[in-house]
Design a protein around this motif. Sequence first.
Motif, PDB file in Angstrom:
ATOM      1  N   PRO A 146       0.776  -1.247   0.000  1.00  0.00           N
ATOM      2  CA  PRO A 146       0.000   0.000   0.000  1.00  0.00           C
ATOM      3  C   PRO A 146       0.800   1.286   0.000  1.00  0.00           C
ATOM      4  CG  PRO A 146      -0.992  -1.592   1.490  1.00  0.00           C
ATOM      5  CD  PRO A 146       0.315  -2.175   1.067  1.00  0.00           C
ATOM      6  N   LEU A 147       1.669   1.503   0.972  1.00  0.00           N
ATOM      7  CA  LEU A 147       2.371   2.783   1.059  1.00  0.00           C
ATOM      8  C   LEU A 147       3.217   3.036  -0.181  1.00  0.00           C
ATOM      9  CD1 LEU A 147       4.040   4.378   4.142  1.00  0.00           C
ATOM     10  CD2 LEU A 147       5.256   4.324   1.969  1.00  0.00           C
ATOM     11  N   THR A 148       3.952   2.036  -0.599  1.00  0.00           N
ATOM     12  CA  THR A 148       4.830   2.219  -1.755  1.00  0.00           C
ATOM     13  C   THR A 148       4.027   2.357  -3.043  1.00  0.00           C
ATOM     14  OG1 THR A 148       5.105  -0.198  -1.874  1.00  0.00           O
ATOM     15  CG2 THR A 148       6.811   1.066  -0.720  1.00  0.00           C
ATOM     16  N   SER A 149       2.908   1.649  -3.148  1.00  0.00           N
ATOM     17  CA  SER A 149       2.075   1.765  -4.347  1.00  0.00           C
ATOM     18  C   SER A 149       1.450   3.153  -4.455  1.00  0.00           C
ATOM     19  CB  SER A 149       0.970   0.709  -4.337  1.00  0.00           C
ATOM     20  OG  SER A 149       1.504  -0.594  -4.437  1.00  0.00           O
ATOM     21  N   ILE A 150       0.953   3.671  -3.329  1.00  0.00           N
ATOM     22  CA  ILE A 150       0.378   5.016  -3.348  1.00  0.00           C
ATOM     23  C   ILE A 150       1.447   6.029  -3.730  1.00  0.00           C
ATOM     24  CG2 ILE A 150      -0.673   6.838  -1.948  1.00  0.00           C
ATOM     25  CD1 ILE A 150      -1.969   4.573  -0.259  1.00  0.00           C
ATOM     26  N   THR A 151       2.615   5.910  -3.118  1.00  0.00           N
ATOM     27  CA  THR A 151       3.709   6.835  -3.413  1.00  0.00           C
ATOM     28  C   THR A 151       4.084   6.784  -4.888  1.00  0.00           C
ATOM     29  OG1 THR A 151       4.579   6.582  -1.166  1.00  0.00           O
ATOM     30  CG2 THR A 151       6.083   7.456  -2.834  1.00  0.00           C
ATOM     31  N   ALA A 152       4.285   5.583  -5.407  1.00  0.00           N
ATOM     32  CA  ALA A 152       4.694   5.427  -6.809  1.00  0.00           C
ATOM     33  C   ALA A 152       3.608   5.920  -7.752  1.00  0.00           C
ATOM     34  CB  ALA A 152       5.017   3.960  -7.084  1.00  0.00           C
ATOM     35  N   TRP A 153       2.352   5.585  -7.465  1.00  0.00           N
ATOM     36  CA  TRP A 153       1.238   6.008  -8.317  1.00  0.00           C
ATOM     37  C   TRP A 153       1.141   7.534  -8.349  1.00  0.00           C
ATOM     38  CZ3 TRP A 153      -2.342   2.470 -10.615  1.00  0.00           C
ATOM     39  CH2 TRP A 153      -3.378   3.086 -11.312  1.00  0.00           C
ATOM     40  N   GLU A 154       1.247   8.167  -7.188  1.00  0.00           N
ATOM     41  CA  GLU A 154       1.138   9.623  -7.135  1.00  0.00           C
ATOM     42  C   GLU A 154       2.314  10.297  -7.844  1.00  0.00           C
ATOM     43  OE1 GLU A 154      -1.684  10.040  -3.157  1.00  0.00           O
ATOM     44  OE2 GLU A 154       0.425  10.626  -3.012  1.00  0.00           O
ATOM     45  N   ILE A 155       3.502   9.703  -7.807  1.00  0.00           N
ATOM     46  CA  ILE A 155       4.634  10.247  -8.562  1.00  0.00           C
ATOM     47  C   ILE A 155       4.331  10.206 -10.056  1.00  0.00           C
ATOM     48  CG2 ILE A 155       7.016   9.798  -9.293  1.00  0.00           C
ATOM     49  CD1 ILE A 155       7.618   8.971  -6.406  1.00  0.00           C
ATOM     50  N   LEU A 156       3.916   9.041 -10.534  1.00  0.00           N
ATOM     51  CA  LEU A 156       3.686   8.872 -11.976  1.00  0.00           C
ATOM     52  C   LEU A 156       2.519   9.698 -12.487  1.00  0.00           C
ATOM     53  CD1 LEU A 156       4.103   5.052 -12.762  1.00  0.00           C
ATOM     54  CD2 LEU A 156       5.486   6.930 -13.659  1.00  0.00           C
ATOM     55  N   PHE A 157       1.386   9.592 -11.808  1.00  0.00           N
ATOM     56  CA  PHE A 157       0.148  10.101 -12.384  1.00  0.00           C
ATOM     57  C   PHE A 157      -0.316  11.443 -11.814  1.00  0.00           C
ATOM     58  CE2 PHE A 157      -0.081   5.394 -12.851  1.00  0.00           C
ATOM     59  CZ  PHE A 157       0.149   5.371 -14.214  1.00  0.00           C
ATOM     60  N   ASP A 158       0.177  11.814 -10.617  1.00  0.00           N
ATOM     61  CA  ASP A 158      -0.139  13.135 -10.065  1.00  0.00           C
ATOM     62  C   ASP A 158       1.015  14.107 -10.319  1.00  0.00           C
ATOM     63  OD1 ASP A 158      -2.490  12.031  -9.195  1.00  0.00           O
ATOM     64  OD2 ASP A 158      -1.992  12.059  -7.070  1.00  0.00           O
ATOM     65  N   SER A 159       2.201  13.799  -9.807  1.00  0.00           N
ATOM     66  CA  SER A 159       3.335  14.716  -9.967  1.00  0.00           C
ATOM     67  C   SER A 159       3.736  14.860 -11.432  1.00  0.00           C
ATOM     68  CB  SER A 159       4.524  14.223  -9.144  1.00  0.00           C
ATOM     69  OG  SER A 159       4.244  14.248  -7.766  1.00  0.00           O
ATOM     70  N   PHE A 160       4.021  13.746 -12.100  1.00  0.00           N
ATOM     71  CA  PHE A 160       4.457  13.789 -13.490  1.00  0.00           C
ATOM     72  C   PHE A 160       3.284  13.992 -14.457  1.00  0.00           C
ATOM     73  CE2 PHE A 160       8.308  10.890 -12.405  1.00  0.00           C
ATOM     74  CZ  PHE A 160       9.033  11.988 -11.978  1.00  0.00           C
ATOM     75  N   ALA A 161       2.070  13.755 -13.986  1.00  0.00           N
ATOM     76  CA  ALA A 161       0.862  13.908 -14.819  1.00  0.00           C
ATOM     77  C   ALA A 161       0.931  13.084 -16.102  1.00  0.00           C
ATOM     78  CB  ALA A 161       0.615  15.375 -15.145  1.00  0.00           C
ATOM     79  N   ILE A 162       1.531  11.906 -16.006  1.00  0.00           N
ATOM     80  CA  ILE A 162       1.602  10.999 -17.148  1.00  0.00           C
ATOM     81  C   ILE A 162       0.242  10.340 -17.341  1.00  0.00           C
ATOM     82  CG2 ILE A 162       2.684   8.868 -17.997  1.00  0.00           C
ATOM     83  CD1 ILE A 162       5.169   9.685 -16.356  1.00  0.00           C
ATOM     84  N   LYS A 163      -0.179  10.189 -18.567  1.00  0.00           N
ATOM     85  CA  LYS A 163      -1.425   9.487 -18.877  1.00  0.00           C
ATOM     86  C   LYS A 163      -1.128   8.009 -19.092  1.00  0.00           C
ATOM     87  CE  LYS A 163      -3.688  13.398 -18.981  1.00  0.00           C
ATOM     88  NZ  LYS A 163      -4.601  13.773 -17.870  1.00  0.00           N
ATOM     89  N   GLU A 164      -2.020   7.173 -18.605  1.00  0.00           N
ATOM     90  CA  GLU A 164      -1.826   5.743 -18.832  1.00  0.00           C
ATOM     91  C   GLU A 164      -1.733   5.454 -20.324  1.00  0.00           C
ATOM     92  OE1 GLU A 164      -4.017   2.827 -16.601  1.00  0.00           O
ATOM     93  OE2 GLU A 164      -4.525   4.295 -15.043  1.00  0.00           O
ATOM     94  N   GLY A 165      -0.763   4.642 -20.687  1.00  0.00           N
ATOM     95  CA  GLY A 165      -0.549   4.283 -22.084  1.00  0.00           C
ATOM     96  C   GLY A 165       0.332   5.245 -22.841  1.00  0.00           C
ATOM     97  N   SER A 166       0.696   6.376 -22.218  1.00  0.00           N
ATOM     98  CA  SER A 166       1.535   7.367 -22.897  1.00  0.00           C
ATOM     99  C   SER A 166       3.006   7.142 -22.549  1.00  0.00           C
ATOM    100  CB  SER A 166       1.110   8.776 -22.519  1.00  0.00           C
ATOM    101  OG  SER A 166       1.422   9.036 -21.159  1.00  0.00           O
ATOM    102  N   GLY A 167       3.863   7.999 -23.090  1.00  0.00           N
ATOM    103  CA  GLY A 167       5.282   7.942 -22.770  1.00  0.00           C
ATOM    104  C   GLY A 167       6.167   7.352 -23.843  1.00  0.00           C
ATOM    105  N   ARG A 168       5.598   6.982 -24.976  1.00  0.00           N
ATOM    106  CA  ARG A 168       6.419   6.437 -26.054  1.00  0.00           C
ATOM    107  C   ARG A 168       7.463   7.479 -26.478  1.00  0.00           C
ATOM    108  NH1 ARG A 168       5.314   2.014 -28.597  1.00  0.00           N
ATOM    109  NH2 ARG A 168       3.115   2.097 -27.959  1.00  0.00           N
ATOM    110  N   ASN A 169       8.683   7.024 -26.694  1.00  0.00           N
ATOM    111  CA  ASN A 169       9.823   7.868 -27.058  1.00  0.00           C
ATOM    112  C   ASN A 169      10.287   8.770 -25.922  1.00  0.00           C
ATOM    113  OD1 ASN A 169       9.811   6.844 -29.747  1.00  0.00           O
ATOM    114  ND2 ASN A 169       8.200   8.321 -30.279  1.00  0.00           N
ATOM    115  N   GLU A 170       9.801   8.511 -24.695  1.00  0.00           N
ATOM    116  CA  GLU A 170      10.273   9.219 -23.513  1.00  0.00           C
ATOM    117  C   GLU A 170      10.831   8.209 -22.515  1.00  0.00           C
ATOM    118  OE1 GLU A 170      10.578  12.305 -23.292  1.00  0.00           O
ATOM    119  OE2 GLU A 170       9.030  13.286 -24.526  1.00  0.00           O
TER     120      GLU A 170
END
Length: 338
Positions: free
Chosen positions: A129-153
Amino acid sequence: MKAIGYKKAGPISQAGLLLECELDIPVCGPRDLLVEVKGLSMNPVDTKVRTRAGGDEAINNGVKVLGYDAAGIVKAVGSEVSLFNVGDTVFYAGDVTRPGTNAEFHVVDERIVGKKPNSLDFAESASLPLTSITAWEILFDSFAIKEGSGRNESILIIGGAGGVGSILIQLAKQLTNLTIITTASRPDTIEWVKKMGADHVINHRRPLAEQVQALGFTPRYVASLTATDQHFDNIVELIKPRGHIALIDDPQDLNINAIKPKALSFSWEFMFTRSMFHTEDMIKQHELLERVSALVDEGKIISTATHNAGQINAGMLTQLHQLQESGSVIGKNVFEGF
């Protein structure tokens, strides 16, 4: 109920600092669940809180109870609970402003709780739980990455073998098209991060910029999970202009002005913020834990538990605090409850 805590903050080397005690079973608030704790895990936050005095709101009969990950069975629900029922199996990371999970019974707001993965036991579930919440918030809140995106990055994850890094690699691999570069320095940690899904591994004991450049990448995203102050100059050098740096540690000194020429974004991730301040979107942690649980049961995410210490007791918990502070933990250390 049985619980483990301490009466006065201090170093883990202090004899008898962590003690076993009997406390009253807590009472549910309107949105709370009363959970019989069946699985727990260790996190760096346990050691950080233990070394400094906690607030009165986290004290139970003079004892500060630590623990910020748990899996268990719902035994009672508050008057306004709508997401769970008695008998449900759940997992969650708790609230740093309330008594911790190192107890037989624990109360937690339902909005930061998810359904336990059916395919994992309680101890394995408690690793997430703690690590998943942290990792999820980094990817999708802080970095604002969209699921399925990021190709060539690409993303650079500094400290990939730890608890957060282990799940961040997996989430990025399963839910984005980012190329994943991570750091590790020992044969066992290198093997572990590759198992988690890292595409490239570099050594954080050597300058990072030249290693990343040798791979031919200029990461747009850097998740710095440890030793940010040691690596900051290299991070600024290697990251793409208008990129984003997110960190979770507590660096003593950063030259924040160094990020201006590249117009970099910079953010701290602290997964307790939503529960501390009862933010309007607090329920997002429930939602993301439900997603993580489903990903586990679909075989896309695996538990990051690497050592099961059996039933929790003060002696073994002391040993795991010492191990956590050594900086050599791979994945997560877990317990099976009381």
